[in-house]
Motif scaffolding. Sequence first.
Motif, short mmCIF file in Angstrom:
data_model
loop_
_atom_site.label_atom_id
_atom_site.label_comp_id
_atom_site.label_asym_id
_atom_site.label_seq_id
_atom_site.Cartn_x
_atom_site.Cartn_y
_atom_site.Cartn_z
N ARG A 55 0.80 -1.22 0.00
CA ARG A 55 0.00 0.00 0.00
C ARG A 55 0.84 1.28 0.00
NH1 ARG A 55 -4.97 -0.62 4.08
NH2 ARG A 55 -5.64 1.11 2.78
N ASN A 56 2.03 1.23 0.61
CA ASN A 56 2.83 2.45 0.65
C ASN A 56 4.32 2.13 0.76
OD1 ASN A 56 3.05 1.60 3.27
ND2 ASN A 56 1.73 3.21 4.11
N LEU A 57 5.11 3.21 0.79
CA LEU A 57 6.56 3.11 0.84
C LEU A 57 7.03 3.99 2.00
CD1 LEU A 57 8.91 1.87 -0.98
CD2 LEU A 57 9.13 4.17 -1.92
N VAL A 58 7.79 3.41 2.92
CA VAL A 58 8.23 4.14 4.11
C VAL A 58 9.75 4.16 4.16
CG1 VAL A 58 8.16 4.25 6.64
CG2 VAL A 58 6.15 3.46 5.35
N THR A 59 10.31 5.32 4.40
CA THR A 59 11.77 5.44 4.52
C THR A 59 12.20 4.91 5.88
OG1 THR A 59 11.70 7.44 3.16
CG2 THR A 59 13.73 7.02 4.37
N THR A 60 13.20 4.06 5.89
CA THR A 60 13.72 3.51 7.15
C THR A 60 14.51 4.58 7.89
OG1 THR A 60 15.80 2.77 6.17
CG2 THR A 60 13.93 1.25 6.07
N PRO A 61 14.80 4.40 9.18
CA PRO A 61 15.64 5.36 9.92
C PRO A 61 17.00 5.53 9.25
CG PRO A 61 14.51 3.93 11.46
CD PRO A 61 14.23 3.38 10.10
N GLU A 62 17.59 4.40 8.80
CA GLU A 62 18.87 4.49 8.10
C GLU A 62 18.72 5.26 6.79
OE1 GLU A 62 18.74 0.92 10.69
OE2 GLU A 62 17.43 1.73 9.11
N GLY A 63 17.58 5.03 6.12
CA GLY A 63 17.32 5.74 4.88
C GLY A 63 17.16 7.24 5.09
N SER A 64 16.48 7.62 6.18
CA SER A 64 16.31 9.05 6.48
C SER A 64 17.64 9.72 6.75
CB SER A 64 15.38 9.21 7.70
OG SER A 64 14.08 8.76 7.40
N GLU A 65 18.50 9.02 7.50
CA GLU A 65 19.83 9.59 7.79
C GLU A 65 20.64 9.74 6.50
OE1 GLU A 65 22.69 11.27 10.26
OE2 GLU A 65 20.61 10.70 10.69
N PHE A 66 20.58 8.71 5.66
CA PHE A 66 21.31 8.79 4.38
C PHE A 66 20.78 9.92 3.52
CE2 PHE A 66 21.58 7.69 -0.13
CZ PHE A 66 22.96 7.66 -0.28
N CYS A 67 19.46 10.11 3.51
CA CYS A 67 18.88 11.16 2.67
C CYS A 67 19.32 12.56 3.13
CB CYS A 67 17.35 11.06 2.67
SG CYS A 67 16.75 9.68 1.65
N GLN A 68 19.53 12.73 4.43
CA GLN A 68 20.05 14.02 4.91
C GLN A 68 21.43 14.28 4.35
OE1 GLN A 68 19.67 14.95 9.12
NE2 GLN A 68 18.02 13.46 9.35
N VAL A 69 22.27 13.25 4.35
CA VAL A 69 23.62 13.38 3.77
C VAL A 69 23.53 13.63 2.27
CG1 VAL A 69 25.80 12.20 3.36
CG2 VAL A 69 24.62 11.93 5.56
N ALA A 70 22.68 12.85 1.60
CA ALA A 70 22.54 12.98 0.15
C ALA A 70 22.06 14.39 -0.23
CB ALA A 70 21.57 11.93 -0.38
N ARG A 71 21.12 14.93 0.56
CA ARG A 71 20.59 16.26 0.25
C ARG A 71 21.69 17.32 0.35
NH1 ARG A 71 16.69 16.00 3.22
NH2 ARG A 71 15.07 15.52 1.70
#
Length: 307
Positions: A55-71
Motif C-alpha cells: 500500500r505504501n513506501l516508508v523510509t527507514t531510519p537508516e534511509g532518512s539519515e542517508f537522505c540528509q547526507v545525500a541532500r
Amino acid sequence: MDLTLQQLRLVLAVHETGSFTLAGDQLHLAQSSMSRTVREVERKLGITLFERTTRNLVTTPEGSEFCQVARRMVEAFDAGINHFEGFLAGSRGRVRIAALPSLAAILLPPVVSAYRAAHPDVELSIEDGMSDEVLQRIRTGAVDLAVTVVPEPLPDLHVRPIAADRFCCVFPPQHRFSERRQLGWAELANQPHIAFAPNSSIRQHAERAFATAKAHPPVVLESRNITTVAGLVAAGLGVAVMPGLVLPLVQFAGLEHRALGDPEITRRIAVVRDPHRPLAAASEAFMAAIAETQHSADPLTPESTWL
C-alpha cells in the motif's frame, strides 16, 4: 563507496514523494528503472532505504539519515555548478585591481559604480600602491588588472590607454603665481620645491620635465603622500607639481593651480594586464565597463580627460 549524483537525486525523489511511480514521473524514468537503482544503492550501502508494502513506501531510519547526507551533497553540487556557470558568464567570481591612489580615488569610482550595478555578485577588490608596486602585482599575478600611469613602453604587458592628465603647479593663494594664467617649468627653478617620493610616477615625470627645461629647483621636503605634500604647500614651505587627477584630492588645502607648459607634460593612464594570463569573464566585463565609462561618463577633473 561509489555512488553517482544521479543515484542520490533518485533516492531523494523517492524519499520526498513516498512513491516509485511519482518519483519516476518527476525524473522522467520508468518505475522499473527507479526500483533497480534503489536496490543497487542499497546493495552498495549494505542497508535498506525503504520498507516496501503493498500500500505504501516508508523510509527507514537508516534511509532518512542517508537522505540528509545525500541532500547536503546534491545542494552543494548544485550551488557549485550555479556559481561556476555564473563565473563563465561573468556574473560571479572575483576581480582584483591594483591602481595608483589618485586613480583609485578619482578615475575608478564611476567605473566601479556601473560595474557593481551590472555585476552585484562579483567580488571586487582594489589595492592602491606606487607605480612600480602596481606593475609588480600584475607581473606576479597578484591582481588581474592594473590602472596606472605608463611613462614608457612595457613590452611584456598589454597596455590600453584610457585617460590623460596635464601637470600643474600648486601654490598657496597669496603666492605671486596666482597672478599668472599659465607657468613654464623653468619659472619654478628658484622656488622651494615640495617633491613626491622618488619612486612616485609624479616625481619621475617632474624630473624629466625639469631636465628638459634645464631647471633644478631646490627640494626642501619630499613625501609619498598626496595630502602631506598639499599640507606642506599650504603652510608656505614651497610649491609642488601635480597632475590633474590629483587636484581633487588636495582641495582641503585651499591651493591654487596653474597648468605648466614649455614643455607641456601629460601622463598617459592605462589599463594594464599580463597577456600571458587569460582573463576570466568577470575581468573582461570590468574592462568593458571602463570602455563604456570613457564614452558615457561626465568629464573628468580640470587638466584631465578620458581618451
